[in-house]
Write a protein that holds these residues in place. Structure first.
Motif, PDB file in Angstrom:
ATOM      1  N   ASN A  12       0.853  -1.191   0.000  1.00 16.37           N
ATOM      2  CA  ASN A  12       0.000   0.000   0.000  1.00 16.37           C
ATOM      3  C   ASN A  12       0.887   1.239   0.000  1.00 16.37           C
ATOM      4  O   ASN A  12       1.545   1.537   0.986  1.00 16.37           O
ATOM      5  CB  ASN A  12      -0.899   0.014   1.247  1.00 16.37           C
ATOM      6  CG  ASN A  12      -1.875  -1.144   1.260  1.00 16.37           C
ATOM      7  OD1 ASN A  12      -1.487  -2.296   1.442  1.00 16.37           O
ATOM      8  ND2 ASN A  12      -3.135  -0.858   1.040  1.00 16.37           N
ATOM      9  N   LEU A  13       0.881   1.940  -1.116  1.00 17.02           N
ATOM     10  CA  LEU A  13       1.735   3.119  -1.219  1.00 17.02           C
ATOM     11  C   LEU A  13       1.109   4.304  -0.484  1.00 17.02           C
ATOM     12  O   LEU A  13      -0.101   4.467  -0.480  1.00 17.02           O
ATOM     13  CB  LEU A  13       1.930   3.500  -2.694  1.00 17.02           C
ATOM     14  CG  LEU A  13       2.586   2.445  -3.583  1.00 17.02           C
ATOM     15  CD1 LEU A  13       2.698   2.973  -5.019  1.00 17.02           C
ATOM     16  CD2 LEU A  13       3.959   2.062  -3.063  1.00 17.02           C
ATOM     17  N   CYS A  14       1.963   5.095   0.130  1.00 16.60           N
ATOM     18  CA  CYS A  14       1.505   6.333   0.755  1.00 16.60           C
ATOM     19  C   CYS A  14       2.561   7.388   0.518  1.00 16.60           C
ATOM     20  O   CYS A  14       3.741   7.152   0.736  1.00 16.60           O
ATOM     21  CB  CYS A  14       1.282   6.149   2.257  1.00 16.60           C
ATOM     22  SG  CYS A  14       0.959   7.729   3.091  1.00 16.60           S
ATOM     23  N   ARG A  15       2.144   8.555   0.048  1.00 15.52           N
ATOM     24  CA  ARG A  15       3.094   9.626  -0.245  1.00 15.52           C
ATOM     25  C   ARG A  15       3.137  10.669   0.870  1.00 15.52           C
ATOM     26  O   ARG A  15       3.992  11.539   0.860  1.00 15.52           O
ATOM     27  CB  ARG A  15       2.683  10.293  -1.569  1.00 15.52           C
ATOM     28  CG  ARG A  15       3.786  11.115  -2.232  1.00 15.52           C
ATOM     29  CD  ARG A  15       4.902  10.241  -2.729  1.00 15.52           C
ATOM     30  NE  ARG A  15       5.869  10.946  -3.553  1.00 15.52           N
ATOM     31  CZ  ARG A  15       6.948  10.379  -4.077  1.00 15.52           C
ATOM     32  NH1 ARG A  15       7.195   9.102  -3.874  1.00 15.52           N
ATOM     33  NH2 ARG A  15       7.788  11.063  -4.811  1.00 15.52           N
ATOM     34  N   CYS A  16       2.186  10.596   1.784  1.00 13.46           N
ATOM     35  CA  CYS A  16       2.069  11.699   2.744  1.00 13.46           C
ATOM     36  C   CYS A  16       2.678  11.426   4.112  1.00 13.46           C
ATOM     37  O   CYS A  16       3.096  12.343   4.791  1.00 13.46           O
ATOM     38  CB  CYS A  16       0.608  12.058   2.974  1.00 13.46           C
ATOM     39  SG  CYS A  16      -0.304  12.546   1.513  1.00 13.46           S
ATOM     40  N   THR A  17       2.652  10.197   4.564  1.00 11.40           N
ATOM     41  CA  THR A  17       2.947   9.955   5.973  1.00 11.40           C
ATOM     42  C   THR A  17       4.364   9.468   6.238  1.00 11.40           C
ATOM     43  O   THR A  17       4.756   9.397   7.405  1.00 11.40           O
ATOM     44  CB  THR A  17       2.018   8.874   6.544  1.00 11.40           C
ATOM     45  OG1 THR A  17       2.268   7.655   5.842  1.00 11.40           O
ATOM     46  CG2 THR A  17       0.563   9.255   6.380  1.00 11.40           C
ATOM     47  N   GLY A  18       5.088   9.094   5.184  1.00  9.56           N
ATOM     48  CA  GLY A  18       6.368   8.445   5.431  1.00  9.56           C
ATOM     49  C   GLY A  18       6.176   7.132   6.167  1.00  9.56           C
ATOM     50  O   GLY A  18       7.110   6.555   6.680  1.00  9.56           O
ATOM     51  N   TYR A  19       4.932   6.680   6.224  1.00  4.98           N
ATOM     52  CA  TYR A  19       4.499   5.419   6.846  1.00  4.98           C
ATOM     53  C   TYR A  19       4.642   5.414   8.379  1.00  4.98           C
ATOM     54  O   TYR A  19       4.096   4.528   9.042  1.00  4.98           O
ATOM     55  CB  TYR A  19       5.242   4.200   6.276  1.00  4.98           C
ATOM     56  CG  TYR A  19       5.136   4.057   4.774  1.00  4.98           C
ATOM     57  CD1 TYR A  19       3.939   3.637   4.180  1.00  4.98           C
ATOM     58  CD2 TYR A  19       6.201   4.344   3.935  1.00  4.98           C
ATOM     59  CE1 TYR A  19       3.838   3.505   2.798  1.00  4.98           C
ATOM     60  CE2 TYR A  19       6.100   4.217   2.548  1.00  4.98           C
ATOM     61  CZ  TYR A  19       4.923   3.798   1.989  1.00  4.98           C
ATOM     62  OH  TYR A  19       4.823   3.665   0.623  1.00  4.98           O
ATOM     63  N   THR A  20       5.365   6.381   8.932  1.00  3.31           N
ATOM     64  CA  THR A  20       5.665   6.322  10.361  1.00  3.31           C
ATOM     65  C   THR A  20       4.396   6.289  11.216  1.00  3.31           C
ATOM     66  O   THR A  20       4.230   5.418  12.072  1.00  3.31           O
ATOM     67  CB  THR A  20       6.553   7.523  10.762  1.00  3.31           C
ATOM     68  OG1 THR A  20       7.779   7.414  10.049  1.00  3.31           O
ATOM     69  CG2 THR A  20       6.847   7.521  12.259  1.00  3.31           C
ATOM     70  N   LYS A  21       3.512   7.237  10.982  1.00  4.56           N
ATOM     71  CA  LYS A  21       2.318   7.296  11.825  1.00  4.56           C
ATOM     72  C   LYS A  21       1.336   6.162  11.509  1.00  4.56           C
ATOM     73  O   LYS A  21       0.514   5.802  12.352  1.00  4.56           O
ATOM     74  CB  LYS A  21       1.656   8.674  11.718  1.00  4.56           C
ATOM     75  CG  LYS A  21       2.462   9.764  12.446  1.00  4.56           C
ATOM     76  CD  LYS A  21       1.734  11.086  12.452  1.00  4.56           C
ATOM     77  CE  LYS A  21       2.599  12.210  13.017  1.00  4.56           C
ATOM     78  NZ  LYS A  21       2.908  12.064  14.461  1.00  4.56           N
ATOM     79  N   ILE A  22       1.423   5.611  10.321  1.00  5.18           N
ATOM     80  CA  ILE A  22       0.575   4.456  10.003  1.00  5.18           C
ATOM     81  C   ILE A  22       1.035   3.252  10.828  1.00  5.18           C
ATOM     82  O   ILE A  22       0.227   2.554  11.444  1.00  5.18           O
ATOM     83  CB  ILE A  22       0.606   4.150   8.490  1.00  5.18           C
ATOM     84  CG1 ILE A  22      -0.064   5.297   7.728  1.00  5.18           C
ATOM     85  CG2 ILE A  22      -0.089   2.815   8.194  1.00  5.18           C
ATOM     86  CD1 ILE A  22       0.023   5.197   6.222  1.00  5.18           C
ATOM     87  N   VAL A  23       2.348   3.047  10.840  1.00  9.52           N
ATOM     88  CA  VAL A  23       2.888   1.937  11.641  1.00  9.52           C
ATOM     89  C   VAL A  23       2.493   2.131  13.101  1.00  9.52           C
ATOM     90  O   VAL A  23       2.041   1.203  13.777  1.00  9.52           O
ATOM     91  CB  VAL A  23       4.425   1.848  11.485  1.00  9.52           C
ATOM     92  CG1 VAL A  23       5.008   0.844  12.464  1.00  9.52           C
ATOM     93  CG2 VAL A  23       4.786   1.476  10.047  1.00  9.52           C
ATOM     94  N   GLU A  24       2.622   3.363  13.585  1.00 10.98           N
ATOM     95  CA  GLU A  24       2.278   3.636  14.987  1.00 10.98           C
ATOM     96  C   GLU A  24       0.794   3.408  15.254  1.00 10.98           C
ATOM     97  O   GLU A  24       0.420   2.912  16.319  1.00 10.98           O
ATOM     98  CB  GLU A  24       2.678   5.066  15.356  1.00 10.98           C
ATOM     99  CG  GLU A  24       4.192   5.213  15.481  1.00 10.98           C
ATOM    100  CD  GLU A  24       4.657   6.649  15.659  1.00 10.98           C
ATOM    101  OE1 GLU A  24       5.879   6.856  15.660  1.00 10.98           O
ATOM    102  OE2 GLU A  24       3.799   7.554  15.787  1.00 10.98           O
ATOM    103  N   ALA A  25      -0.039   3.756  14.284  1.00  8.96           N
ATOM    104  CA  ALA A  25      -1.480   3.548  14.474  1.00  8.96           C
ATOM    105  C   ALA A  25      -1.786   2.060  14.610  1.00  8.96           C
ATOM    106  O   ALA A  25      -2.600   1.655  15.460  1.00  8.96           O
ATOM    107  CB  ALA A  25      -2.258   4.148  13.300  1.00  8.96           C
ATOM    108  N   VAL A  26      -1.130   1.240  13.803  1.00  5.86           N
ATOM    109  CA  VAL A  26      -1.398  -0.199  13.871  1.00  5.86           C
ATOM    110  C   VAL A  26      -0.863  -0.764  15.191  1.00  5.86           C
ATOM    111  O   VAL A  26      -1.508  -1.612  15.824  1.00  5.86           O
ATOM    112  CB  VAL A  26      -0.788  -0.941  12.655  1.00  5.86           C
ATOM    113  CG1 VAL A  26      -1.094  -2.429  12.727  1.00  5.86           C
ATOM    114  CG2 VAL A  26      -1.334  -0.360  11.351  1.00  5.86           C
ATOM    115  N   MET A  27       0.288  -0.268  15.626  1.00  8.83           N
ATOM    116  CA  MET A  27       0.811  -0.679  16.936  1.00  8.83           C
ATOM    117  C   MET A  27      -0.197  -0.305  18.024  1.00  8.83           C
ATOM    118  O   MET A  27      -0.541  -1.129  18.888  1.00  8.83           O
ATOM    119  CB  MET A  27       2.142   0.038  17.254  1.00  8.83           C
ATOM    120  CG  MET A  27       3.268  -0.183  16.291  1.00  8.83           C
ATOM    121  SD  MET A  27       4.124  -1.750  16.443  1.00  8.83           S
ATOM    122  CE  MET A  27       5.203  -1.459  17.800  1.00  8.83           C
TER     123      MET A  27
END
Lengths: 766, 173, 331
Positions: B134-149
């Motif tokens: 799943n590509l994301c251009r806005c978050t650098g994935y950091t906060k997505i990973v944190e949300a799943v954690m």
């Protein structure tokens, strides 16, 4: 300064709730009764004359509702500046890049539209073409525009102080030449437009970074007053610099709708989005820097060639910003900068946060080389050369609030710079870079933003602003500013934004001016509305209006919150006295209006400057050249965070786009025939979650005097700084400078081998 | 190549749709069922914005013909909530700042849901692997990973800045 | 981009599928996971009148041991099953390892082993949209007579980028092919033709039904994949080394497969021979790697410099041999 109830507080962005729910409508999600679907016919040649277009067969296809070609178009050429008007939104005479628009069809469904487009017969005369910018500048190269001799789109020349003398006197001078192909903006949302043309005007919904900037050229191209063009945004899936200007898609959809007398939806494929919206300039930068024995910069010298593609686009700005950001970062008395933006038979190019990466990254690597030769810690070199508040740049811009030194120190502390630099095992490297980012530059009569604040009878307020939210949170940003100024909870603020029929003009969501100008205008409008409320509240509270404050939905005498009147009551009371609470405000950049990109590059450039420092750590596989990015740290002086969460988000975005994408992975590649080989997400190396490490963020505050509540901008300085940080980390790991972006494993390996060869003195090649 | 009548089970409801065989599940969801939460981002299965759950697994609806989806339970982003209140996972995505432009969010959230349904406390590496499609251009994935954690009850870094005041008033998960 | 129109039929059994394939011979294509086929259809690289959907078909969706101890994997087994299969983890860990390197998890959830093996060869001049290709003359793979990747090239060198093919080849696998009339079993080495324009021996009407992997004993295999990103990417070069040891630490029965540098994965017998019965030291590794390097002839048909791809064949060979040997010793 920190006694705020909304501003500065970390809170979820309310604008993201519809997006998380999946109910947010993006342009391609819209539908209108009777809507038909558009498809564009594009040039299969990089450069060709259109001799004839025969649409007769396509017109006969059942389900086709309209076809437009150059015959339907007025000879209007668009350009950002009067002197850059070179793009016909549907070309009349010839196409200048492979993929350029030739005709468009509207039909009852996409299948039929595509079928019809394939039935249009175009008679072509292929012309000689040029896709390499250096070749384009050579004598005798095919001309992309007949009236642009030498294929020079823009030339920027700045020569302040005496660079040659400075270099001659310098203790050390180093230089390097750096190259980069094009990058792509990679907005996740492919471009899409819905247009509905009626006798009273045309409605257009599309992704954009400034609806007002689109309405004007669309009206010009359609030959109708600007007031008849209503450009609106819905939810926008990213902009990243590539949706600043009008797109031929906007115009084509409008014209198709006019001809079909139905609403038209035109949705680009990923390939179209990658080739036909905008790309990022490819570039070649030569940079030379001189320092004193103490590591003070005495001069910088740049020569730059940018691959501008087929049209001027934002060329003068794009060719200038790098030297401006650099002279706002490093104090040095002598600066020479020459940039030539060449026309080539490639897709048009626009602005991008860190472009050209060759200039930013190249300079940073040269600085690290100098630090090494001086035996100086690169951090020390940056500290010694940092600009400061009150500093005047070579081109006569005065720096206002400046937290650069603090960003360097805090990033270094967080990343363990002192413990790591020079002490890492072989193959590991750490790199640092700093950058300024200019905020809000003079754009003439379209350079400012206006806003209204309206109180509703229930005491809620509606903010009306031309600012556009491309996903970065501008709607939430202005809501927070209005809430703080009005003393309302943020939930009581409704925003109406980016609608050319409704909202005042706004400079657009580029030049990083949204917070400072659009937010500033909203703050002024809210203050105006609040004054009107205080007139009423002063009566109700039997107090002087000068003594009143508003907070948490209440108005009270400062220091005595126990006796208060609610904002709702004040608003209702006003209505009962036949008075509507309507606030207005506007905000303009504090730049020198005589400054001009090409003709007069001197004078105050921007209203404020943000600062950022980035540090990255990498591990390089010395046999394969493969770089693993271990971590990224970013410290950013945003002035003051309207919402720290949003500032972090923007820093994360910047770090991704610059580090893994900008330094390590992303590039377009071309066939000799001018074809882009990787205009899709399978072959274009967009970083995955598995390619990106955790990103640490530090927010530094400087409370800028011009910005609303001290705020400047959120995160863009990191886009620039992270380029140098990752490039220098790789340089540090492999012990040599890499000259070509992106630093894919093959490129890194070549650099390692070249270093090994020069060390062993051998010249053998495999 | 006649249109055929098919039955799809989407978000717990049976839907009768008349489709041409060449229509993908994504097209039918968006065009026939007005479920526009699933996005069309790339056409070649490389972006993940069209992700839906098929019998609980995250799959790309652009790489599945609508006719192939018959007999399976399909859940789209619209099916995670009642439309008014976000599901806990959606709320965490919003609160953690894992949503920006939002074009990747429906696919990202559904991918995260499938992961969390099969692994109670995934590691950061497992999360990154799971969302690598799943590509994301806005978050650098950091906060997505944190949300799943955070959604799996694991600690996430607490970020505060000196001026932010009392940490407890933060709207964390 | 829309898919082209086609008839769509979902057979319930293998027999039904075979007779459909027979009926519409030349006009039909099978759709298994669809992760490659649907993209090719969108790009109009294929224009079948009939698509035979196999997702709901039973009978080819197994991973099981037969009585002889061989592993049989139905062509419709999903890649995700393979990476999480206990038997495969236990006996053919390299297959699981290679599978985990394919694309990204949601793709592996639907993609099948049969699909991965019969993946069409790829080339940057071929795997493009119809519009893109309309701007140039048809290449050999498209039925024309020129090659855009190799000037004056007379052969199509489009690349087999299957991750599973080289591993299965090194494991000595064969495939069962069925049709309405007959059934045949072909060693994987013979399944691939080496022709970019027609990469495998599947004839119209034939269906790849099963992969058969002989017991691997105490051997160890390692797949080294060259890719740019940590996911998604097709291999730009691949090396598989499978070997056992003679008990004294010398290599025995090595199989080395070179892949993703040409139209078919290829066993490099000369390199295998160098290892036989030898204790492996740096000199020997260098010799083996050099042979692999000499046999690799990537051309400029993928989005990476062939110079680099070829160079990496050498590096990856050394790594794969070293690691396979270590694992074999540990076995």
């Amino acid at each position: 300064m920190t006694d705020f109830s909304v501003v500065g507080k970390r809170r979820p962005r309310l604008d993201t709730i519809p997006r998380a729910l999946g109910e947010a409508k993006f342009s391609a999600d819209l539908g209108l009764p009777g809507m038909v679907y558009g498809k564009v016919l594009r040039s299969p040649y990089p450069h060709a004359r259109i001799l004839n277009i025969d649409t007769s067969q396509a017109e006969r296809l059942p389900g086709v509702k309209a076809i437009i070609t150059s015959k339907d178009v007025m000879p209007y050429k668009w350009g950002v500046f009067a002197y850059t008007r070179d793009q016909q939104l549907l070309p009349l005479d010839k196409t200048r890049y492979l993929g350029e628009e030739v005709a468009a069809v509207a039909a009852v469904d996409e299948d039929t539209a595509a079928e019809a487009a394939a039935l249009i017969r175009v008679e072509w005369e292929p012309l000689p073409y040029v896709i390499d910018p250096l070749a384009a500048l050579e004598e005798g190269a095919p001309l992309v525009h007949e009236d642009k001799p030498g294929n020079v789109s823009v030339r920027i020349f700045v020569d302040e102080g005496d660079v040659d003398n400075a270099m001659a006197d310098a203790y050390l001078v180093d230089e390097g030449e750096f190259t980069s192909p094009e990058e792509n903006y990679c907005m996740l949302e492919p471009y899409a437009v819905v247009a509905n043309y009626e006798s009273t005007g045309v409605d257009i919904w599309c992704p954009n970074a400034g609806p007002h900037m689109k309405a004007r050229p669309i009206s010009n191209a359609l030959g109708i007053p600007t007031s008849m063009v209503r450009v609106r945004k819905v939810h926008i899936g990213g902009h990243h610099g590539g949706r600043s200007e009008v797109s031929p898609a906007d115009f084509m959809a409008a014209l198709l709708s006019k001809k079909a007398r139905r609403p038209v939806k035109l949705v680009y494929t990923r390939e179209e989005n990658m080739n036909c919206v905008r790309q990022v300039h490819g570039a070649r930068t030569w940079v030379r820097a001189g320092v004193t024995k103490e590591g003070k910069l005495v001069g910088l010298d740049f020569k730059l060639i940018m691959d501008g593609g087929a049209y001027a686009s934002t060329g003068p700005i794009a060719a200038s910003v790098a030297y401006q950001m650099i002279e706002e970062t490093y104090a040095m008395p002598n600066l020479r900068y020459e940039a030539i933006r060449a026309y080539t038979n490639k897709p048009p190019r626009g602005m991008y946060p860190h472009h050209p990466r060759t200039t930013y990254g190249g300079l940073e690597m040269v600085l690290d080389a100098l630090a090494e030769k001086l035996g100086m810690d690169p951090m020390e070199l940056r500290l010694r050369n940092s600009v400061y508040e009150g500093y005047v740049t070579p081109t006569k811009t005065v720096i206002s609030s400046c937290g650069q030194i603090e960003t360097i120190q805090r990033a270094a502390e967080k990343a363990g710079w002192k413990e790591k630099y020079g002490k890492l095992p072989p193959g590991r490297g750490i790199g640092m870079s700093s950058s300024a980012c200019l905020i809000g530059f003079p754009m003439g009569i379209r350079g400012g933003s206006g806003a209204f604040v309206r109180f509703n009878e229930d005491g809620d307020a509606t903010v009306i602003s031309g600012v556009v939210d491309n996903g970065q949170g501008n709607d939430a940003m202005i809501a927070a500013i209005a809430a703080e100024e009005l003393g309302l909870p943020i939930e009581a603020i409704k925003v109406v934004t980016a609608d050319t029929s409704m909202t005042p003009s706004d400079q657009g969501a580029y030049s990083q001016a949204s917070t400072i100008l659009s937010g500033g205008a909203v703050k002024a409008a809210a203050a105006d509305a609040k004054r009107q409320l205080f007139d009423v509240a002063a009566d109700l509270l039997e107090a002087n209006k000068e003594d009143l404050v508003a907070r948490d939905g209440k108005i009270f005498i400062k220091g005595s919150p126990e006796k208060s009147v609610s904002l709702a009551k004040a608003a209702r009371t006003a209505l009962g006295r036949d008075k509507a609470i309507l606030g207005r405000g506007d905000r303009w950049p504090k730049g020198d209006h005589k400054r001009e990109w090409v003709s007069n590059p001197r004078g105050q450039l921007a209203s404020a400057f943000s600062y950022g420092t980035a540090i990255a750590e990498v591990e390089v596989d010395m046999e394969t050249g493969r770089v693993k990015l271990l971590n990224m740290t970013a410290a950013h002086d945003c002035g003051y965070p309207i919402n720290p969460l949003s500032v972090e988000q923007q820093m994360h975005r910047s770090a991704l786009e610059a580090g893994p994408a900008g330094v390590m992975l992303e590039r377009h590649a071309w066939t000799a025939a001018g074809q882009n080989i990787n205009a899709n997400f399978t072959d274009y190396w967009f970083p995955l979650a598995t390619d990106v490490p955790n990103i640490e963020t530090i927010i530094v505050t400087t409370n800028d005097k011009f910005g609303p509540f001290g705020a400047k901008e959120g995160g863009l300085s990191i886009s620039i700084a992270m380029i140098g940080a990752v490039a220098n980390a790789i340089r540090n790991a492999i012990g040599t400078t890499v000259h070509d972006f992106p630093m894919t494993p093959d490129v890194v390996l070549r650099a390692i081998e070249a270093r090994n060869e020069s060390e062993s003195g051998s010249t053998t090649h495999e | 190549m006649e249109q055929v009548l098919i039955k799809l089970t989407v978000n717990g409801r049976e839907e009768d749709v008349r489709v041409s065989p060449h229509k993908t599940l994504l097209e039918v969801l968006r065009d026939d069922l007005s479920l526009t939460g699933a996005k069309n981002g790339c056409e070649d299965g490389s972006c993940g914005t069209c992700t839906v759950l098929l019998d609980g697994a995250a799959v790309r609806s652009c790489l599945l013909l609508a006719m192939e989806a018959q007999g399976h339970e399909i859940v789209t982003i619209e099916g995670l909530s009642d439309g008014q209140n976000m599901s806990p996972l959606q709320e965490i995505f919003v609160n953690q700042g894992a949503v920006q432009c939002g074009f990747c969010s429906p696919g990202m959230i559904l991918t995260a849901k499938a992961l969390l349904d099969s692994a109670s406390s995934p590691t950061e590496t497992e999360i990154r692997e799971a969302i690598s499609g799943n590509l994301c251009r806005c978050t650098g994935y950091t906060k997505i990973v944190e949300a799943v954690m955070a959604a799996s009850g694991q600690p996430v870094p607490v970020r505060t800045h000196p001026y932010e005041g009392d940490v407890s008033e933060r709207a964390a998960s | 981009m829309q898919l082209p129109r086609f008839d769509f039929i979902q057979p319930a059994t293998i027999d039904e599928a075979c007779s459909l394939l027979d009926e519409r011979k030349g006009d039909a294509t099978v759709l298994a996971g669809g992760t490659d086929l649907l993209i090719e259809l969108r790009r109009r690289l294929r224009k079948p009148g009939c698509v035979i959907g196999l997702k709901e078909m039973r009978g080819l969706d197994y991973i099981q041991k037969d009585d002889g101890g061989d592993l049989r994997i139905g062509a419709l087994a999903r890649l995700q099953w393979i990476e999480s299969s206990p038997i495969i983890a236990e006996e053919y860990p390299a297959l699981a390892q290679a599978t985990r390197l394919v694309a990204v998890p949601p793709i592996r959830r639907v993609a099948t082993i049969g699909g991965n093996l019969s993946l069409d060869t790829r080339c940057i001049y071929y795997n493009q949209s119809e519009f893109w290709r309309s701007a140039q003359a048809d290449c050999i793979k498209l039925g024309g007579d020129i090659c855009h990747a190799v000037p004056k090239g007379r052969r199509c060198l489009a690349v087999c980028q299957s991750d599973l093919a080289p591993v299965l080849m090194a494991l000595g696998a064969s495939v069962k092919i069925v049709s309405a009339e007959a059934e045949r079993t072909v060693a994987l080495a013979d399944f691939f033709t080496g022709k970019g324009e027609k990469p495998n021996v599947l004839a119209p009407g034939e269906l790849l039904a099963e992969v058969i992997i002989p017991s691997d004993g105490q051997r160890a295999a390692v797949y080294e994949k060259l890719r740019i990103r940590e996911g998604m990417d097709f291999p730009l070069a691949g090396i598989v080394v499978s070997l056992g040891t003679d008990g004294q630490g010398a290599a025995a029965g090595a199989r080395i497969v070179l892949s993703a540098v040409g139209p078919a994965p290829t066993r490099i017998v000369e390199a295998e021979g160098l290892l036989e019965g030898k204790r492996i030291d740096d000199d020997l590794l260098e010799q083996v790697a050099q042979v692999m390097f000499e046999r690799a002839h990537p051309v400029a048909n993928l989005a990476m410099d062939p110079w680099y791809r070829r160079k990496m064949v050498k590096v990856l060979t050394k790594r794969a041999v070293r690691q396979a040997l270590e694992t074999a010793k540990a076995n």
